[in-house]
Design an enzyme around this catalytic site. Structure first.
Site, short mmCIF file in Angstrom:
data_model
loop_
_atom_site.label_atom_id
_atom_site.label_comp_id
_atom_site.label_asym_id
_atom_site.label_seq_id
_atom_site.Cartn_x
_atom_site.Cartn_y
_atom_site.Cartn_z
N SER A 132 0.83 -1.21 0.00
CA SER A 132 0.00 0.00 0.00
C SER A 132 0.86 1.26 0.00
O SER A 132 1.97 1.25 0.53
CB SER A 132 -0.89 0.01 1.25
OG SER A 132 -1.52 1.27 1.43
N TYR A 157 -2.34 -0.24 10.02
CA TYR A 157 -2.52 -0.80 8.68
C TYR A 157 -1.23 -0.67 7.88
O TYR A 157 -0.75 -1.64 7.27
CB TYR A 157 -3.66 -0.08 7.97
CG TYR A 157 -3.77 -0.43 6.51
CD1 TYR A 157 -4.17 -1.70 6.11
CD2 TYR A 157 -3.47 0.50 5.51
CE1 TYR A 157 -4.27 -2.03 4.76
CE2 TYR A 157 -3.56 0.17 4.17
CZ TYR A 157 -3.96 -1.09 3.80
OH TYR A 157 -4.04 -1.41 2.47
#
Length: 336
Positions: A132, A157
């Site tokens: 990501s 995350y």
């Protein structure tokens, strides 16, 4: 071109990227084994509808299971012996990680470990996995390059995605597993994730509620986002499947972004225009400005030079084109 006799296993197949990737591969005549636990992080009906569109393909097989179950993961690899693994399953969302950290450890850490362990015991030609843009954290240098330091994540995350990259590097070093990490930059489009901001803006508008914009209400401090249309993500993925890393440590990481960051307010105005054209009337969102949320970053901006050199591809879709397609789908799907 991918050899037609290759078996491709996709985790998170009922997810946004997983669905579009599986559909493209199946349309091209490939054998696809899809794994998903069908969790309720967002509307399961949307996941079921994606899956329903894949089921008629003769070359598609679906396994409902959770990759946080190590034995089930190993059993799936033992049974199907995939040639290529595309690991997209993960607990997504930056803000959600503040409220439910356990799910991120189970899915993104343990789940990834189980997948890469399975690749070790049942060797594959290529493992591609989703990282990501969040790993860049608060980096000030833009555009973000794969060679930049990513040691200061600002959300759990992001930390889990960085850990996936480290684990993949280690396993590639120890066991020569060819692995490619993909740092996705704000993926959007039809059948997308309802937890994403643009989708939420549409939901709020049709519910007659204001949208919340987290940029302190200061237009000069507007958030920059590198929005990447789903078709561009899929094209990049397809081209990378056969681009297998080699060398002493066969592990490589690529950004997949639009390389054209947009101010969030411009993006919102474009989305209003897309819904205006789709509905045939002027659409304007009611807006409430709030403080930026913990874990959010002020800018995402991808350098795509490395990707272009590797596969001669750069995302092409403008936000006007992409949001028009999203608005048309949204209005039809939800019968607005």
């Amino acid at each position: 071109m991918i050899e037609k006799n290759k078996k491709i296993l996709i985790t998170g197949v009922a997810g946004f990227i997983g669905y579009f990737l599986a559909k493209r591969l199946l349309e091209d005549g490939n054998k696809v084994i899809g794994i998903d636990n069908m969790n309720d992080y967002y509307d399961v009906n949307l996941k079921n509808d994606r899956l329903e569109e894949l089921m008629p393909y003769r070359q598609f097989e679906f396994i409902r299971m959770d990759i946080s179950d190590k034995q089930a993961t190993l059993d799936a690899f033992s049974r199907y012996q995939p040639d290529i693994v595309i690991h997209l399953a993960a607990q997504a969302g930056v803000r959600y990680s503040l409220e439910n950290p356990d799910t991120y450890i189970q899915s993104n850490i343990s789940g990834f470990y189980h997948i890469i362990e399975a690749c070790r015991h049942y060797p594959v030609d290529h493992l591609l996995y989703a990282s990501s843009s969040s790993v860049y954290g608060m980096n000030q240098k833009v555009p973000f390059s794969e060679s930049d330091f990513v040691d200061h994540p600002v959300s759990l995350y992001a930390a889990t995605k960085k850990s996936n990259e480290l684990m993949a590097h280690t396993y590639s070093h120890l066991y020569q597993i060819p692995a490619t990490g993909l740092r996705f930059f704000t993926v959007y489009g039809p059948m997308g994730r309802p937890d994403m901001a643009y989708f939420g803006f549409a939901d709020k508008y049709f519910a007659g509620e204001p949208i919340r914009i987290y940029n302190n209400g200061e237009f000069e401090n507007d958030l920059l986002r590198d929005f990447t249309y789903i078709d561009d993500i899929i094209e990049g993925l397809i081209r990378l499947i056969d681009h297998v890393p080699d060398g002493e440590i066969p592990h490589v990481i690529y950004n997949i972004g639009n390389n054209q960051p947009e101010k969030l307010m411009n993006f919102i105005e474009t989305l209003e225009g897309s819904f205006s054209r789709t509905l045939g009337r002027k659409v304007q969102f009611k807006k409430v400005f709030e403080q930026i949320k913990p874990g959010d970053v002020p800018a995402t901006y991808a350098s795509t030079e490395k990707l272009e050199q590797a596969i001669q591809f750069k995302p092409q879709t403008t936000i006007e084109e992409g949001l028009d397609k999203f608005a048309e789908w949204y209005v039809k799907y939800y019968r607005r």
